[in-house]
Motif scaffolding. Structure first.
Motif, PDB file in Angstrom:
ATOM      1  N   ILE A  48       0.835  -1.190   0.000  1.00  0.00           N
ATOM      2  CA  ILE A  48       0.000   0.000   0.000  1.00  0.00           C
ATOM      3  C   ILE A  48       0.870   1.241   0.000  1.00  0.00           C
ATOM      4  CG2 ILE A  48      -1.881  -1.161   1.201  1.00  0.00           C
ATOM      5  CD1 ILE A  48      -1.028   0.256   3.749  1.00  0.00           C
ATOM      6  N   ASN A  49       0.284   2.369  -0.411  1.00  0.00           N
ATOM      7  CA  ASN A  49       1.009   3.640  -0.473  1.00  0.00           C
ATOM      8  C   ASN A  49       0.827   4.362   0.861  1.00  0.00           C
ATOM      9  OD1 ASN A  49       2.486   5.735  -1.513  1.00  0.00           O
ATOM     10  ND2 ASN A  49       0.738   6.724  -2.481  1.00  0.00           N
ATOM     11  N   GLY A  50       1.548   3.915   1.865  1.00  0.00           N
ATOM     12  CA  GLY A  50       1.410   4.488   3.191  1.00  0.00           C
ATOM     13  C   GLY A  50       1.762   3.468   4.250  1.00  0.00           C
ATOM     14  N   GLN A  51       0.960   3.392   5.284  1.00  0.00           N
ATOM     15  CA  GLN A  51       1.186   2.446   6.370  1.00  0.00           C
ATOM     16  C   GLN A  51      -0.075   1.622   6.609  1.00  0.00           C
ATOM     17  OE1 GLN A  51       4.061   2.087   8.036  1.00  0.00           O
ATOM     18  NE2 GLN A  51       5.121   3.761   6.985  1.00  0.00           N
ATOM     19  N   PRO A  52       0.074   0.346   6.986  1.00  0.00           N
ATOM     20  CA  PRO A  52      -1.111  -0.459   7.325  1.00  0.00           C
ATOM     21  C   PRO A  52      -1.768   0.091   8.584  1.00  0.00           C
ATOM     22  CG  PRO A  52       0.909  -1.615   7.908  1.00  0.00           C
ATOM     23  CD  PRO A  52       1.324  -0.416   7.126  1.00  0.00           C
ATOM     24  N   CYS A  53      -2.990  -0.277   8.796  1.00  0.00           N
ATOM     25  CA  CYS A  53      -3.769   0.266   9.917  1.00  0.00           C
ATOM     26  C   CYS A  53      -3.794  -0.667  11.128  1.00  0.00           C
ATOM     27  CB  CYS A  53      -5.204   0.546   9.490  1.00  0.00           C
ATOM     28  SG  CYS A  53      -5.339   1.761   8.171  1.00  0.00           S
ATOM     29  N   LYS A  54      -3.688  -0.088  12.290  1.00  0.00           N
ATOM     30  CA  LYS A  54      -3.811  -0.804  13.550  1.00  0.00           C
ATOM     31  C   LYS A  54      -5.283  -1.172  13.764  1.00  0.00           C
ATOM     32  CE  LYS A  54      -2.615  -0.051  18.453  1.00  0.00           C
ATOM     33  NZ  LYS A  54      -2.039   0.944  19.408  1.00  0.00           N
ATOM     34  N   PRO A  55      -5.578  -2.366  14.250  1.00  0.00           N
ATOM     35  CA  PRO A  55      -6.984  -2.732  14.506  1.00  0.00           C
ATOM     36  C   PRO A  55      -7.652  -1.709  15.409  1.00  0.00           C
ATOM     37  CG  PRO A  55      -5.577  -4.654  14.686  1.00  0.00           C
ATOM     38  CD  PRO A  55      -4.660  -3.473  14.557  1.00  0.00           C
ATOM     39  N   SER A  56      -8.832  -1.258  15.056  1.00  0.00           N
ATOM     40  CA  SER A  56      -9.508  -0.191  15.794  1.00  0.00           C
ATOM     41  C   SER A  56      -9.743  -0.544  17.261  1.00  0.00           C
ATOM     42  CB  SER A  56     -10.841   0.152  15.125  1.00  0.00           C
ATOM     43  OG  SER A  56     -11.676  -0.996  15.048  1.00  0.00           O
ATOM     44  N   ALA A  57      -9.912  -1.821  17.541  1.00  0.00           N
ATOM     45  CA  ALA A  57     -10.153  -2.231  18.925  1.00  0.00           C
ATOM     46  C   ALA A  57      -8.931  -1.997  19.816  1.00  0.00           C
ATOM     47  CB  ALA A  57     -10.556  -3.704  18.970  1.00  0.00           C
ATOM     48  N   GLU A  58      -7.752  -1.863  19.191  1.00  0.00           N
ATOM     49  CA  GLU A  58      -6.528  -1.669  19.962  1.00  0.00           C
ATOM     50  C   GLU A  58      -6.106  -0.205  20.054  1.00  0.00           C
ATOM     51  OE1 GLU A  58      -3.460  -4.156  18.407  1.00  0.00           O
ATOM     52  OE2 GLU A  58      -4.771  -5.918  18.243  1.00  0.00           O
ATOM     53  N   VAL A  59      -6.858   0.673  19.422  1.00  0.00           N
ATOM     54  CA  VAL A  59      -6.510   2.093  19.408  1.00  0.00           C
ATOM     55  C   VAL A  59      -6.947   2.763  20.701  1.00  0.00           C
ATOM     56  CG1 VAL A  59      -6.938   4.309  18.264  1.00  0.00           C
ATOM     57  CG2 VAL A  59      -6.652   2.235  16.903  1.00  0.00           C
ATOM     58  N   THR A  60      -6.058   3.590  21.264  1.00  0.00           N
ATOM     59  CA  THR A  60      -6.369   4.369  22.466  1.00  0.00           C
ATOM     60  C   THR A  60      -6.002   5.832  22.226  1.00  0.00           C
ATOM     61  OG1 THR A  60      -4.200   4.203  23.536  1.00  0.00           O
ATOM     62  CG2 THR A  60      -5.733   2.339  23.832  1.00  0.00           C
ATOM     63  N   TRP A  65      -1.636  11.177  20.610  1.00  0.00           N
ATOM     64  CA  TRP A  65      -0.849  12.084  21.461  1.00  0.00           C
ATOM     65  C   TRP A  65       0.621  11.808  21.238  1.00  0.00           C
ATOM     66  CZ3 TRP A  65       2.628  10.355  25.163  1.00  0.00           C
ATOM     67  CH2 TRP A  65       3.168  11.321  26.022  1.00  0.00           C
ATOM     68  N   SER A  66       1.429  12.865  21.256  1.00  0.00           N
ATOM     69  CA  SER A  66       2.857  12.671  21.050  1.00  0.00           C
ATOM     70  C   SER A  66       3.669  13.754  21.755  1.00  0.00           C
ATOM     71  CB  SER A  66       3.196  12.699  19.551  1.00  0.00           C
ATOM     72  OG  SER A  66       4.601  12.685  19.357  1.00  0.00           O
ATOM     73  N   PRO A  67       4.759  13.367  22.420  1.00  0.00           N
ATOM     74  CA  PRO A  67       5.671  14.342  23.025  1.00  0.00           C
ATOM     75  C   PRO A  67       6.879  14.621  22.130  1.00  0.00           C
ATOM     76  CG  PRO A  67       6.184  12.174  23.870  1.00  0.00           C
ATOM     77  CD  PRO A  67       5.071  11.988  22.852  1.00  0.00           C
ATOM     78  N   ALA A  68       6.769  14.271  20.853  1.00  0.00           N
ATOM     79  CA  ALA A  68       7.927  14.295  19.951  1.00  0.00           C
ATOM     80  C   ALA A  68       8.617  15.650  19.862  1.00  0.00           C
ATOM     81  CB  ALA A  68       7.504  13.851  18.544  1.00  0.00           C
ATOM     82  N   LEU A  69       7.863  16.738  20.034  1.00  0.00           N
ATOM     83  CA  LEU A  69       8.439  18.068  19.825  1.00  0.00           C
ATOM     84  C   LEU A  69       8.694  18.830  21.124  1.00  0.00           C
ATOM     85  CD1 LEU A  69       6.362  19.256  16.724  1.00  0.00           C
ATOM     86  CD2 LEU A  69       8.414  17.826  16.818  1.00  0.00           C
ATOM     87  N   THR A  70       8.689  18.137  22.243  1.00  0.00           N
ATOM     88  CA  THR A  70       8.836  18.826  23.521  1.00  0.00           C
ATOM     89  C   THR A  70      10.282  19.157  23.875  1.00  0.00           C
ATOM     90  OG1 THR A  70       8.895  16.705  24.695  1.00  0.00           O
ATOM     91  CG2 THR A  70       6.742  17.780  24.455  1.00  0.00           C
ATOM     92  N   LYS A  71      11.223  18.371  23.339  1.00  0.00           N
ATOM     93  CA  LYS A  71      12.627  18.562  23.722  1.00  0.00           C
ATOM     94  C   LYS A  71      13.407  19.323  22.646  1.00  0.00           C
ATOM     95  CE  LYS A  71      12.840  14.376  26.561  1.00  0.00           C
ATOM     96  NZ  LYS A  71      13.545  13.081  26.797  1.00  0.00           N
ATOM     97  N   PHE A  91       4.953   9.536  14.884  1.00  0.00           N
ATOM     98  CA  PHE A  91       3.626   9.807  15.451  1.00  0.00           C
ATOM     99  C   PHE A  91       2.602   8.995  14.662  1.00  0.00           C
ATOM    100  CE2 PHE A  91       0.708  13.632  16.707  1.00  0.00           C
ATOM    101  CZ  PHE A  91      -0.116  12.777  17.412  1.00  0.00           C
ATOM    102  N   PRO A  92       2.392   7.720  15.007  1.00  0.00           N
ATOM    103  CA  PRO A  92       1.541   6.817  14.227  1.00  0.00           C
ATOM    104  C   PRO A  92       0.117   7.308  14.016  1.00  0.00           C
ATOM    105  CG  PRO A  92       2.865   5.578  15.798  1.00  0.00           C
ATOM    106  CD  PRO A  92       3.050   7.025  16.136  1.00  0.00           C
ATOM    107  N   GLY A  93      -0.389   8.137  14.926  1.00  0.00           N
ATOM    108  CA  GLY A  93      -1.761   8.620  14.792  1.00  0.00           C
ATOM    109  C   GLY A  93      -1.985   9.490  13.570  1.00  0.00           C
ATOM    110  N   LEU A  94      -0.920   9.953  12.941  1.00  0.00           N
ATOM    111  CA  LEU A  94      -1.054  10.803  11.759  1.00  0.00           C
ATOM    112  C   LEU A  94      -1.387  10.017  10.493  1.00  0.00           C
ATOM    113  CD1 LEU A  94       2.002  13.221  12.202  1.00  0.00           C
ATOM    114  CD2 LEU A  94      -0.362  13.570  12.921  1.00  0.00           C
ATOM    115  N   ASN A  95      -1.252   8.718  10.536  1.00  0.00           N
ATOM    116  CA  ASN A  95      -1.437   7.912   9.333  1.00  0.00           C
ATOM    117  C   ASN A  95      -2.766   8.204   8.645  1.00  0.00           C
ATOM    118  OD1 ASN A  95      -0.505   5.910   7.525  1.00  0.00           O
ATOM    119  ND2 ASN A  95      -1.816   4.374   8.484  1.00  0.00           N
TER     120      ASN A  95
END
Length: 223
Positions: A48-60, A65-71, A91-95
């Motif tokens: 696929i042109n991107g990333q596979p999706c995490k099963p919705s039941a496992e999403v929280t 949320w990401s602290p990637a830019l805090t430091k 930041f996987p949530g951006l997919n």
């Protein structure tokens, strides 16, 4: 009259076909790429042109949320700057959402060298200090300005752009990009780092001599 009628008929058909097809052509286009290459390779595996999706039941909520830019990024390098990415890899949530972000830290005199984002437009916000920023369009016209705290500047997709710290101390900026994986290609390293590129290309392309080419290549290859 019969021939004229048939000619008129074919003209009418051609016009109707053109009118009907043009809107379809206008709407048809390839999907925006999310990686540099997608070489065709016959296989039973799903690609696929991107990333596979995490099963919705496992999403929280943590996936969004990401602290990637805090430091602050470490700026002890030749550019005296550091770009911290918050793209889909960090930041996987951006997919699939078509958005990404970055933090850019500058030491005094630091530069984010001329580069491009082949898959995204960038909106830059200066949070601290003063930055000389700009981009060059395809007619080689420069659009540049000194940005101060709270000011914004936008770099159109795919165009060469840069940021230079012209203040009296460190500077900080944040960027938003309309791609989860915008890609970044710095101009000088892209051309002077590869060891198999012919010197003649660089000599003629930049109108410099062989000694200058060797000197510049040495600077990039040792870093």
């Amino acid at each position: 009259m019969g021939i004229m009628s048939r000619s008129s008929m074919w003209v009418t058909v051609a016009v109707l076909v053109t009118v009907g097809v043009l809107p379809m052509l206008a709407m048809a286009s390839d999907a925006d790429p999310l990686q540099d290459f997608c070489v065709a390779y016959p296989s039973d595996k799903v690609v696929i042109n991107g990333q596979p999706c995490k099963p919705s039941a496992e999403v929280t909520y943590k996936d969004f949320w990401s602290p990637a830019l805090t430091k602050p990024g470490i700026t002890k390098n030749p550019n005296l700057s550091n770009v911290t990415q918050a793209f889909v890899a960090q930041f996987p949530g951006l997919n699939t959402l078509g958005i990404g972000a970055a933090r850019i830290d500058f030491a005094k005199g630091g530069i984010n060298p001329p580069h491009t984002h082949p898959r995204a437009t960038e909106l830059l916000l200066v949070v601290k200090g003063e930055l000389y920023v700009g981009f060059v369009d395809t007619t080689n016209k420069l659009f540049a300005v000194i940005l101060r705290e709270g000011e914004l500047f936008v770099f159109p997709r795919g165009l060469v752009h840069f940021q230079l710290n012209v203040g009296n101390g460190p500077a900080l900026a944040f960027a938003a990009l309309n791609s989860q994986n915008p890609g970044t290609q710095q101009i000088a390293p892209a051309l002077f780092t590869p060891e198999d590129i012919k010197d003649e290309v660089l000599e003629k392309g930049f109108r410099i001599d062989g000694k200058t080419v060797d000197f510049i290549q040495e600077q990039f290859r040792k870093t």
